[in-house]
Design an enzyme around this catalytic site. Structure first.
Site, short mmCIF file in Angstrom:
data_model
loop_
_atom_site.label_atom_id
_atom_site.label_comp_id
_atom_site.label_asym_id
_atom_site.label_seq_id
_atom_site.Cartn_x
_atom_site.Cartn_y
_atom_site.Cartn_z
N LYS A 113 0.73 -1.06 0.00
CA LYS A 113 -0.08 -0.09 0.02
C LYS A 113 0.70 1.37 0.08
CE LYS A 113 -4.42 -0.27 -0.41
NZ LYS A 113 -5.28 -1.41 -0.04
N LYS A 194 -9.84 -5.19 -13.97
CA LYS A 194 -10.35 -5.52 -12.77
C LYS A 194 -11.44 -4.24 -12.72
CE LYS A 194 -9.73 -6.24 -7.92
NZ LYS A 194 -9.04 -5.53 -7.10
N LYS A 197 -12.53 1.20 -8.07
CA LYS A 197 -12.76 2.58 -8.06
C LYS A 197 -11.48 3.38 -8.71
CE LYS A 197 -13.12 3.96 -3.97
NZ LYS A 197 -11.98 4.66 -3.59
#
Ligand code: TRP
Ligand code: SF4
Length: 326
Positions: A113, A194, A197
């Site tokens: 991340k 995929k 958002k």
């Protein structure tokens, strides 16, 4: 008493078809068999959005409405907001005392991340401790199962390790929760990647019918089918992925055949997909409109959820304090 299930989501904007098929349908099915707790992880949203908290409240409300409109039933499931139950923060603090930093640093999602979200400074204590807060969320309710996607497995493993460490250091308080993996394959977005958002390729549960039809119109198809007379290959076409999910077997077979012989054009083929998606989402639009008009009703649900969740969380905290002698 039936087995208990707990899961949460971060409030980060509108839910899309991928979330519906990946998580919500699973949650809905679990409601029939288990005592379910579903919560909005608004404190978790702070871990990446601490510098701009302006949308968290709005997204929390939006997420609750998405859930209820999709069929999460507050009469059967406890639906609540993390920050309304302070025991999450207290247990997080206590667990933070016993978690070795190395466990957190070696967590694969931590590094991934940080790499992925380069534009934010994520070198914070809270971001490193994200899985400890998640462990507190889970352990407070002593659930048998935690429905999550594969990406959350490291967090669940850490939760179990923390439960074991607590039980060994003090007294056995926490049962080890098991994951309940979602079986559904990844949903393709309108650009063929995929659905996500961050790719801006989603069809949202709150989209209107015209929005859905418009998104479908510009959706990518088999790139080899340039002219109407070109024969296509449904297996490489993201529109056909939607047919596989939403259309009847008969329509799928027909489209498969007609695409390969160029008997059907992409415009008509997409219209068929738009029709079934609209048909699938239409009932939830009515519920959504109702919910938007009755904001008091939504407030009542989360108030009731807070009360029900607090009772369970409080019982666990009594055990925790007794075990820790504090
Ligand atoms: N980390 C989860 C996610 O990003 C959200 C979450 C927070 C969660 N606390 C939880 C999920 C507890 C399951 C149980 O999707
Ligand atoms: Fe895709 Fe349908 Fe066009 Fe075939 S006809 S390429 S399945 S959109």
């Amino acid at each position: 008493m039936s087995n208990r299930v707990l899961s949460g989501m971060q409030p980060s904007g509108h839910l899309h078809l991928g979330n519906l098929l990946g998580a919500l349908e699973n949650w809905k099915a679990l409601q029939d068999q288990y005592q379910c707790f579903f919560f909005v992880a608004d404190w978790h949203a702070l871990s990446t959005n601490y510098a701009d908290t302006s949308r968290i409240k709005e997204y929390t409300q939006g997420l609750l409405i998405d859930w209820l409109a999709a069929g999460i039933d507050p009469a059967r499931s406890t639906v609540f907001v993390q920050s309304s139950v302070p025991d999450h923060a207290i247990l997080h603090l206590l667990l933070s005392m016993i978690v070795p930093v190395a466990w957190l640093e070696r967590n694969p999602t931590y590094k991934e991340k940080q790499e992925e979200i380069k534009e934010k400074d994520l070198s914070t204590y809270g971001f490193l401790g994200y899985p400890v807060l998640q462990a507190a969320d889970i352990l407070l309710y002593k659930p048998d199962f935690v429905p999550v996607g594969k990406d959350q497995l490291p967090h669940l493993e850490l939760t179990r390790e923390l439960a074991r460490r607590f039980n060994n250091l003090y007294q056995p308080v926490f049962p080890e929760p098991k994951e309940h993996l979602t079986q559904f394959p990844k949903v393709t977005g309108t650009d063929g990647r995929k659905m996500s958002k961050s790719y801006h390729n989603t069809i949202n549960l709150s989209d209107s019918e015209p929005e859905i039809r418009k998104k479908l119109k510009t959706m990518v198809t088999d790139p080899a089918r340039v002219r109407r007379t070109d024969k296509g290959n449904p297996e490489v076409c993201p529109v056909y992925d939607f047919h596989k999910i939403f259309s009847s077997q008969t329509v799928q077979e027909q489209v498969n055949q007609d695409c390969r012989t160029a008997a059907i054009g992409c415009i008509d083929c997409k219209k068929l997909v738009a029709d079934v998606i609209v048909e699938r989402l239409a009932p939830s639009w009515e519920t959504r409109a109702d919910l938007m008009a009755k904001s008091d009703y939504v407030q009542d649900i989360i108030h009731e959820g807070k009360q029900k969740a607090s009772i369970v969380a409080h019982e666990t905290m009594q055990d925790v304090k007794e075990a820790m002698k504090i």
